[in-house]
Scaffold this motif. Structure first.
Motif, PDB file in Angstrom:
ATOM      1  N   THR A 131       3.631 -23.962 -25.574  1.00 16.72           N
ATOM      2  CA  THR A 131       4.085 -24.993 -26.130  1.00 16.72           C
ATOM      3  C   THR A 131       3.081 -26.329 -25.869  1.00 16.72           C
ATOM      4  N   ASP A 132       3.383 -26.693 -27.429  1.00 17.09           N
ATOM      5  CA  ASP A 132       2.883 -28.014 -27.853  1.00 17.09           C
ATOM      6  C   ASP A 132       3.963 -29.416 -28.377  1.00 17.09           C
ATOM      7  N   PRO A 133       3.946 -29.498 -27.531  1.00 15.60           N
ATOM      8  CA  PRO A 133       5.549 -31.268 -27.634  1.00 15.60           C
ATOM      9  C   PRO A 133       4.303 -32.673 -27.454  1.00 15.60           C
ATOM     10  N   VAL A 134       4.839 -33.468 -27.965  1.00 18.22           N
ATOM     11  CA  VAL A 134       4.653 -34.637 -27.791  1.00 18.22           C
ATOM     12  C   VAL A 134       3.618 -35.275 -26.217  1.00 18.22           C
ATOM     13  N   PRO A 152       5.300 -30.526 -33.083  1.00 13.63           N
ATOM     14  CA  PRO A 152       4.879 -30.111 -32.202  1.00 13.63           C
ATOM     15  C   PRO A 152       5.366 -28.243 -32.655  1.00 13.63           C
ATOM     16  N   ALA A 153       4.883 -27.017 -31.497  1.00 11.59           N
ATOM     17  CA  ALA A 153       5.269 -26.289 -32.446  1.00 11.59           C
ATOM     18  C   ALA A 153       4.701 -25.453 -31.266  1.00 11.59           C
ATOM     19  N   LEU A 154       5.340 -24.309 -31.282  1.00 15.11           N
ATOM     20  CA  LEU A 154       5.328 -23.217 -30.250  1.00 15.11           C
ATOM     21  C   LEU A 154       4.134 -21.991 -30.831  1.00 15.11           C
ATOM     22  N   TYR A 155       2.312 -22.319 -30.119  1.00 16.78           N
ATOM     23  CA  TYR A 155       1.265 -21.963 -30.941  1.00 16.78           C
ATOM     24  C   TYR A 155       1.187 -20.046 -29.695  1.00 16.78           C
ATOM     25  N   ARG A 156       0.330 -19.271 -30.808  1.00 15.29           N
ATOM     26  CA  ARG A 156       0.285 -17.916 -30.259  1.00 15.29           C
ATOM     27  C   ARG A 156      -1.497 -17.456 -30.778  1.00 15.29           C
ATOM     28  N   ASP A 163      -8.534 -16.739 -32.674  1.00 18.12           N
ATOM     29  CA  ASP A 163      -7.842 -16.943 -33.996  1.00 18.12           C
ATOM     30  C   ASP A 163      -6.451 -17.547 -32.912  1.00 18.12           C
ATOM     31  N   ILE A 164      -6.258 -18.646 -33.605  1.00 19.43           N
ATOM     32  CA  ILE A 164      -4.902 -19.824 -33.419  1.00 19.43           C
ATOM     33  C   ILE A 164      -3.356 -19.611 -34.051  1.00 19.43           C
ATOM     34  N   ARG A 165      -2.889 -19.599 -34.473  1.00 18.37           N
ATOM     35  CA  ARG A 165      -1.707 -19.437 -35.041  1.00 18.37           C
ATOM     36  C   ARG A 165       0.017 -20.425 -34.552  1.00 18.37           C
ATOM     37  N   VAL A 166       0.656 -20.534 -35.537  1.00 22.19           N
ATOM     38  CA  VAL A 166       2.115 -21.484 -35.030  1.00 22.19           C
ATOM     39  C   VAL A 166       2.708 -20.349 -34.958  1.00 22.19           C
ATOM     40  N   ALA A 167       3.392 -19.696 -33.731  1.00 22.45           N
ATOM     41  CA  ALA A 167       4.036 -19.280 -33.276  1.00 22.45           C
ATOM     42  C   ALA A 167       5.828 -19.161 -34.194  1.00 22.45           C
ATOM     43  N   ALA A 168       6.396 -20.404 -34.021  1.00 20.40           N
ATOM     44  CA  ALA A 168       7.565 -21.038 -34.285  1.00 20.40           C
ATOM     45  C   ALA A 168       6.657 -22.867 -34.677  1.00 20.40           C
ATOM     46  N   GLY A 173      10.851 -30.200 -29.619  1.00 25.97           N
ATOM     47  CA  GLY A 173       9.812 -30.410 -28.414  1.00 25.97           C
ATOM     48  C   GLY A 173      10.090 -29.272 -27.645  1.00 25.97           C
ATOM     49  N   PRO A 174       9.480 -28.081 -28.155  1.00 29.52           N
ATOM     50  CA  PRO A 174       9.188 -26.431 -26.982  1.00 29.52           C
ATOM     51  C   PRO A 174       8.822 -26.976 -25.800  1.00 29.52           C
ATOM     52  N   ASN A 175       9.442 -26.616 -25.254  1.00 28.98           N
ATOM     53  CA  ASN A 175       8.716 -26.850 -23.349  1.00 28.98           C
ATOM     54  C   ASN A 175       8.465 -24.900 -22.920  1.00 28.98           C
ATOM     55  N   GLY A 176       9.668 -24.868 -21.714  1.00 29.03           N
ATOM     56  CA  GLY A 176       9.102 -23.488 -21.034  1.00 29.03           C
ATOM     57  C   GLY A 176       9.138 -22.226 -22.060  1.00 29.03           C
ATOM     58  N   LEU A 177       8.720 -20.581 -21.800  1.00 29.99           N
ATOM     59  CA  LEU A 177       8.886 -19.925 -21.851  1.00 29.99           C
ATOM     60  C   LEU A 177       8.795 -19.348 -21.343  1.00 29.99           C
ATOM     61  N   ALA A 178       9.478 -17.829 -22.175  1.00 33.10           N
ATOM     62  CA  ALA A 178       9.219 -16.776 -20.802  1.00 33.10           C
ATOM     63  C   ALA A 178       9.018 -15.873 -21.620  1.00 33.10           C
ATOM     64  N   PHE A 179       8.800 -13.911 -21.567  1.00 29.57           N
ATOM     65  CA  PHE A 179       8.104 -13.171 -22.152  1.00 29.57           C
ATOM     66  C   PHE A 179       9.594 -12.625 -21.225  1.00 29.57           C
ATOM     67  N   SER A 180      10.872 -11.096 -22.005  1.00 29.17           N
ATOM     68  CA  SER A 180      11.350 -10.542 -21.832  1.00 29.17           C
ATOM     69  C   SER A 180      10.476  -9.309 -20.391  1.00 29.17           C
ATOM     70  N   PRO A 181      11.081  -8.091 -19.787  1.00 28.86           N
ATOM     71  CA  PRO A 181      10.198  -8.182 -19.420  1.00 28.86           C
ATOM     72  C   PRO A 181       9.784  -6.692 -20.330  1.00 28.86           C
ATOM     73  N   ASP A 182      10.465  -6.157 -21.184  1.00 30.22           N
ATOM     74  CA  ASP A 182       9.418  -5.303 -22.208  1.00 30.22           C
ATOM     75  C   ASP A 182       8.623  -5.712 -23.076  1.00 30.22           C
ATOM     76  N   GLU A 183       8.826  -7.335 -23.164  1.00 27.40           N
ATOM     77  CA  GLU A 183       7.860  -8.226 -24.284  1.00 27.40           C
ATOM     78  C   GLU A 183       8.459  -7.752 -25.341  1.00 27.40           C
ATOM     79  N   ARG A 184       9.437  -7.962 -25.419  1.00 25.58           N
ATOM     80  CA  ARG A 184      10.265  -7.751 -26.984  1.00 25.58           C
ATOM     81  C   ARG A 184      10.597  -8.898 -27.403  1.00 25.58           C
ATOM     82  N   ARG A 185      11.363  -9.297 -26.477  1.00 28.88           N
ATOM     83  CA  ARG A 185      12.530 -10.766 -26.554  1.00 28.88           C
ATOM     84  C   ARG A 185      11.025 -11.958 -25.974  1.00 28.88           C
ATOM     85  N   LEU A 186      10.942 -13.030 -26.741  1.00 27.20           N
ATOM     86  CA  LEU A 186      10.271 -14.297 -26.241  1.00 27.20           C
ATOM     87  C   LEU A 186      11.435 -15.273 -26.113  1.00 27.20           C
TER      88      LEU A 186
END
Length: 304
Positions: A131-134, A152-156, A163-168, A173-186
């Motif tokens: 995540t990349d807030p200010v 501000p944006a969420l990047y992959r 390669d860097i791209r805006v995922a969302a 102000g995007p902040n903390g993030l976590a994947f579900s165990p199967d990585e199908r949800r972020l």
């Protein structure tokens, strides 16, 4: 059960009656970015305003791991066990190589500097999401006031190709993030525009496609009191979120199951210990830990 708030009967099974909240370190200005180093059997975390990374272990206690830290914030480990760190002052992601050298991974997108990378996770395919807030360049307390060059944006980021791209990009102000165990949800926390009198503050959830694209982004849960700064996920997919009164445990459906009560505002946390059942908690100017009847999702390098 002293020290806990039970909202759902399932949460009683997550609590160990003889394991309470422990304060393991104190005397900091604001703690962020805890990460468990399984191969070293220690915890690294940021004393962010003091511009230093701290190290704590059961055997050796507290020491300084890196100073200055370039105002480091969120941390994670990649598939090779190397430390990935968000830098506020450097406006970049750094990687600590196995020999201790620092490599700057990425500091720009579309020819413009990043703002202040805040939190980071590494997916099983090796891609790095951050995540990349200010926040880190909005004042002089957590990195130094600088001019923002993009929203501000969420990047992959793919370190294999660069390669860097805006995922969302629909965040204030995007902040903390976590994947579900199967990585199908972020899960991504929106902590909003801090200059606004009523900022947007809630956890969003995205569906993750096989190609790394995101869809959805609906509100998953709104923390009360306070807001979600950072979060982690356990082996069953429950989301453990920071809050003003401690750590809240949320079911995969977004239901509040219970709380670990902490006497200070929590910024972030991480699973650690031999069995990944010890939750290390960054609580304002202190670090706490508690053993729970849950295990965190195995993370890159965590068991090395």
């Amino acid at each position: 059960m002293d020290g806990f708030e039970i909202r759902d009967p399932r949460f009683r099974h997550y609590v160990l009656d003889n394991a309470g909240l422990e304060e393991i370190a104190a005397g900091f200005r604001w703690v962020e970015g805890p990460v468990w180093m399984g191969d070293w059997n220690c915890l690294l975390f940021q004393d962010l305003p003091r511009n230093r990374t701290m190290r704590w272990s059961e055997a050796e206690g507290l020491s300084v791991y890196r100073a200055p830290s370039d105002y480091g914030n969120g941390q994670a480990r990649d598939r090779e066990g190397r430390l990935i760190t968000c830098s506020h002052h450097g406006r970049c992601l750094n990687r600590t190589e196995h020999d201790g050298r620092l490599t700057r991974l990425v500091d720009s997108h579309a020819g413009k500097r990043l703002n202040s990378p805040n939190d980071v996770v590494v997916k099983s395919d090796g891609t790095i999401w951050f995540t990349d807030p200010v926040y880190g360049i909005a004042n002089d307390y957590e990195g130094g006031r600088q001019h923002s060059e993009q929203p501000p944006a969420l990047y992959r980021f793919d370190p294999a190709t660069g390669d860097i791209r805006v995922a969302a990009g629909d965040f204030d102000g995007p902040n903390g993030l976590a994947f579900s165990p199967d990585e199908r949800r972020l899960y991504v926390s929106e902590t909003g525009d801090q200059s606004h009198p009523d900022p947007r503050q809630y956890i969003r959830v995205f569906d993750v496609g096989a190609d790394g694209t995101l869809t959805g982004g609906n509100v998953f849960h709104t923390i009360e009191p306070g807001y979600c700064d950072g979060m982690k996920v356990d082996e069953d997919g429950n989301v453990w979120s920071s809050a003003a009164d401690g750590v809240h445990c949320l079911s995969p459906e977004g239901r509040l199951l219970g709380k670990v009560l902490v006497p200070y505002r929590v910024s972030n946390m991480t699973w650690g210990g031999v069995h990944r059942n010890r939750l290390f908690i960054a609580g304002s100017q202190r670090v706490f830990s508690i053993f729970l009847n849950r295990r965190g999702v195995p993370l890159p390098g965590a068991g090395r």
